[in-house]
Design an enzyme around this catalytic site. Structure first.
Site, mmCIF file in Angstrom:
data_model
loop_
_atom_site.group_PDB
_atom_site.id
_atom_site.type_symbol
_atom_site.label_atom_id
_atom_site.label_comp_id
_atom_site.label_asym_id
_atom_site.label_seq_id
_atom_site.Cartn_x
_atom_site.Cartn_y
_atom_site.Cartn_z
ATOM 1 N N ASP A 6 -28.222 -10.932 12.294
ATOM 2 C CA ASP A 6 -28.553 -10.126 13.472
ATOM 3 C C ASP A 6 -27.535 -10.422 14.563
ATOM 4 O O ASP A 6 -27.547 -11.511 15.141
ATOM 5 C CB ASP A 6 -29.978 -10.490 13.942
ATOM 6 N N CYS A 7 -26.634 -9.453 14.837
ATOM 7 C CA CYS A 7 -25.652 -9.635 15.909
ATOM 8 C C CYS A 7 -26.139 -8.912 17.147
ATOM 9 O O CYS A 7 -26.189 -7.680 17.169
ATOM 10 C CB CYS A 7 -24.305 -9.029 15.531
ATOM 11 N N GLY A 8 -26.480 -9.660 18.171
ATOM 12 C CA GLY A 8 -26.784 -9.068 19.471
ATOM 13 C C GLY A 8 -25.515 -9.078 20.306
ATOM 14 O O GLY A 8 -24.470 -9.559 19.861
ATOM 15 N N ASN A 9 -25.606 -8.569 21.519
ATOM 16 C CA ASN A 9 -24.425 -8.570 22.380
ATOM 17 C C ASN A 9 -24.062 -9.975 22.842
ATOM 18 O O ASN A 9 -22.921 -10.218 23.228
ATOM 19 C CB ASN A 9 -24.650 -7.654 23.586
ATOM 20 N N THR A 10 -25.017 -10.901 22.806
ATOM 21 C CA THR A 10 -24.735 -12.284 23.232
ATOM 22 C C THR A 10 -24.626 -13.226 22.035
ATOM 23 O O THR A 10 -23.659 -13.959 21.903
ATOM 24 C CB THR A 10 -25.841 -12.786 24.196
ATOM 25 N N VAL A 13 -27.091 -14.344 14.835
ATOM 26 C CA VAL A 13 -27.988 -15.271 14.144
ATOM 27 C C VAL A 13 -27.966 -14.969 12.650
ATOM 28 O O VAL A 13 -28.078 -13.809 12.240
ATOM 29 C CB VAL A 13 -29.431 -15.150 14.702
ATOM 30 N N GLY A 107 -29.925 1.750 18.776
ATOM 31 C CA GLY A 107 -29.498 0.389 18.452
ATOM 32 C C GLY A 107 -30.191 -0.064 17.174
ATOM 33 O O GLY A 107 -31.416 0.053 17.063
ATOM 34 N N PRO A 108 -29.432 -0.560 16.178
ATOM 35 C CA PRO A 108 -30.066 -0.955 14.921
ATOM 36 C C PRO A 108 -31.125 -2.033 15.104
ATOM 37 O O PRO A 108 -32.136 -2.048 14.385
ATOM 38 C CB PRO A 108 -28.894 -1.467 14.073
ATOM 39 N N ASP A 109 -30.925 -2.915 16.088
ATOM 40 C CA ASP A 109 -31.928 -3.968 16.337
ATOM 41 C C ASP A 109 -33.285 -3.354 16.689
ATOM 42 O O ASP A 109 -34.342 -3.887 16.350
ATOM 43 C CB ASP A 109 -31.463 -4.919 17.455
HETATM 44 N N1 LIG Z 1 -35.100 -19.835 24.692
HETATM 45 C C1 LIG Z 1 -34.241 -19.392 25.620
HETATM 46 N N2 LIG Z 1 -34.253 -19.903 26.880
HETATM 47 C C2 LIG Z 1 -33.392 -19.462 27.816
HETATM 48 N N3 LIG Z 1 -32.512 -18.488 27.610
HETATM 49 C C3 LIG Z 1 -32.465 -17.943 26.407
HETATM 50 C C4 LIG Z 1 -33.312 -18.352 25.335
HETATM 51 N N4 LIG Z 1 -33.015 -17.608 24.241
HETATM 52 C C5 LIG Z 1 -32.027 -16.766 24.606
HETATM 53 N N5 LIG Z 1 -31.706 -16.970 25.902
HETATM 54 C C6 LIG Z 1 -30.700 -16.247 26.677
HETATM 55 O O1 LIG Z 1 -31.091 -14.880 26.691
HETATM 56 C C7 LIG Z 1 -29.930 -14.041 26.618
HETATM 57 C C8 LIG Z 1 -30.073 -13.135 25.457
HETATM 58 O O2 LIG Z 1 -29.957 -13.888 24.270
HETATM 59 P P1 LIG Z 1 -30.222 -13.275 22.851
HETATM 60 O O3 LIG Z 1 -31.690 -13.124 22.645
HETATM 61 O O4 LIG Z 1 -29.497 -14.084 21.855
HETATM 62 O O5 LIG Z 1 -29.545 -11.847 23.078
HETATM 63 P P2 LIG Z 1 -28.843 -10.837 22.073
HETATM 64 O O6 LIG Z 1 -29.803 -10.627 20.932
HETATM 65 O O7 LIG Z 1 -28.648 -9.612 22.910
HETATM 66 O O8 LIG Z 1 -27.550 -11.459 21.629
HETATM 67 C C9 LIG Z 1 -28.726 -14.950 26.505
HETATM 68 O O9 LIG Z 1 -28.154 -15.055 27.798
HETATM 69 C C10 LIG Z 1 -29.316 -16.275 26.039
HETATM 70 O O10 LIG Z 1 -28.555 -17.373 26.483
HETATM 71 C C1 LIG Z 2 -30.019 -1.613 23.972
HETATM 72 C C2 LIG Z 2 -29.100 -2.596 23.280
HETATM 73 C C3 LIG Z 2 -27.858 -2.809 24.133
HETATM 74 C C4 LIG Z 2 -29.850 -3.945 23.142
HETATM 75 O O1 LIG Z 2 -28.972 -4.889 22.557
HETATM 76 P P1 LIG Z 2 -29.190 -6.478 22.627
HETATM 77 O O2 LIG Z 2 -29.871 -6.808 23.903
HETATM 78 O O3 LIG Z 2 -30.061 -6.847 21.440
HETATM 79 O O4 LIG Z 2 -27.837 -7.078 22.477
HETATM 80 C C5 LIG Z 2 -28.749 -2.096 21.832
HETATM 81 O O5 LIG Z 2 -29.906 -1.847 21.114
HETATM 82 C C6 LIG Z 2 -27.878 -0.861 21.859
HETATM 83 O O6 LIG Z 2 -26.684 -0.952 22.013
HETATM 84 N N1 LIG Z 2 -28.492 0.324 21.686
HETATM 85 C C7 LIG Z 2 -27.808 1.606 21.618
HETATM 86 C C8 LIG Z 2 -28.501 2.656 22.429
HETATM 87 C C9 LIG Z 2 -29.945 2.922 22.038
HETATM 88 O O7 LIG Z 2 -30.611 2.074 21.426
HETATM 89 O O8 LIG Z 2 -30.447 4.022 22.348
HETATM 90 K K LIG Z 3 -31.765 -8.398 20.062
#
Ligand SMILES: Nc1ncnc2c1ncn2[C@@H]1O[C@H](COP(=O)(O)OP(=O)(O)O)[C@@H](O)[C@H]1O
Ligand SMILES: CC(C)(COP(=O)(O)O)[C@@H](O)C(=O)NCCC(=O)O
Ligand SMILES: [K+]
Length: 259
Positions: A6-10, A13, A107-109
């Protein structure tokens, strides 16, 4: 073994599964520059640390950052001799309908969260995911993804305050005891924490009004427990919702003879 990514923007995993048992979860920052070989060094080192002999038979990827998928494909091909399923691509089947405006790239997530929520709780759900963005995904009674809401993420909002205002420091999110802050940091933490409590309650309530029905609200993502433990805003909290959904989608493709 199945590897779900699962690749999020941050953060990115990796979860390794044996059947429906999680063997381990590895987390790194999301970076499109990371090469296939760099993924392997990181992955194989940590797997060994966990005492796991990797025997990966399948890989499924959800990525909100399109550019990282290329190197993950190379990684999967080079080190496991596999072609990964990538959620959102036409060759990856979903067990739910997607009913949104034509041409929308959801967004696929969010699709994965909806699949996971539906498989665990059935339909009429609101899934709130605290990632880089705070997203609300709405599942119809048949599990279809029918849209939702995208709001700024909690950390993004705190960072924006710090970036835009010379006198505001960088602060971490926490639960403030009081609403009225008596110092700058407490004022900012109160604005964010209680602001998001309000946002979640208001948006969930309005979604239910719009749908004219009661819906279950599921919270997921790193910061969800912080809210849930101090100001319950969800019916349920799910730790690994996205990873669970990736496994469900992988199994669905296997059942459909698509692998
Ligand atoms: N348990 C936590 N406590 C504090 N901050 C968190 C925790 N988990 C994630 N974060 C923060 O929340 C933000 C989003 O993280 P994450 O859920 O990994 O986002 P994404 O899925 O978009 O990559 C990041 O800035 C991360 O550091
Ligand atoms: C809304 C999001 C930026 C969330 O991403 P994340 O916070 O998980 O990194 C992502 O799902 C995305 O790029 N979506 C595309 C637009 C949409 O879902 O309509
Ligand atoms: K996410």
């Amino acid at each position: 073994m199945l590897l779900t990514i699962d690749c999020g923007n941050t953060n990115t995993v990796f979860t390794l599964w044996n059947g429906d048992t999680v063997l381990c979860t590895l987390r790194t920052s999301t970076a499109h520059q990371r090469t296939a070989d760099a993924y392997w060094v990181w992955f194989s080192t940590l797997i060994r640390h966990h005492g796991i002999e990797p025997d990966v038979e399948g890989v499924i990827i959800s990525s909100t950052v399109p550019r990282v998928v290329f190197n993950l494909r190379v990684f999967t091909d080079r080190y496991f001799n596999l072609r990964p399923l990538v959620v959102g691509r036409p060759d990856c089947l979903l067990p739910i309908d997607v009913r949104v405006d034509a041409g929308t790239q959801v967004g696929p997530d969010r699709l994965v969260n909806t699949v996971a929520g539906y498989s665990q709780y059935g339909g009429d759900l609101i899934i709130v995911d605290f990632g880089t963005a705070t997203t609300f995904d709405v599942a119809d009674s048949d599990g279809a993804y029918i849209g939702g809401v995208i709001a700024p993420g909690v950390n993004l909002s705190l960072e924006a305050l710090h970036m835009a205002a010379a006198a505001l420091p960088h602060v971490d999110i926490t639960h403030p005891d009081k609403v009225i802050g008596t110092n700058t940091v407490a004022c900012m933490q109160s604005g964010i924490f209680w602001g998001y409590v309000g946002l979640i309650k208001e948006i969930s309530g309005r979604i239910m009004d719009e749908r004219a029905r009661d819906m279950k609200v599921i919270g997921t993502g790193g910061l969800a427990p912080l809210f849930q433990s101090h100001a319950p805003v969800f019916d349920r909290f799910e730790d690994n919702l996205t990873m669970h959904g990736l496994r469900v989608i992988y199994e669905h493709n296997k059942e459909q003879g698509n692998l």
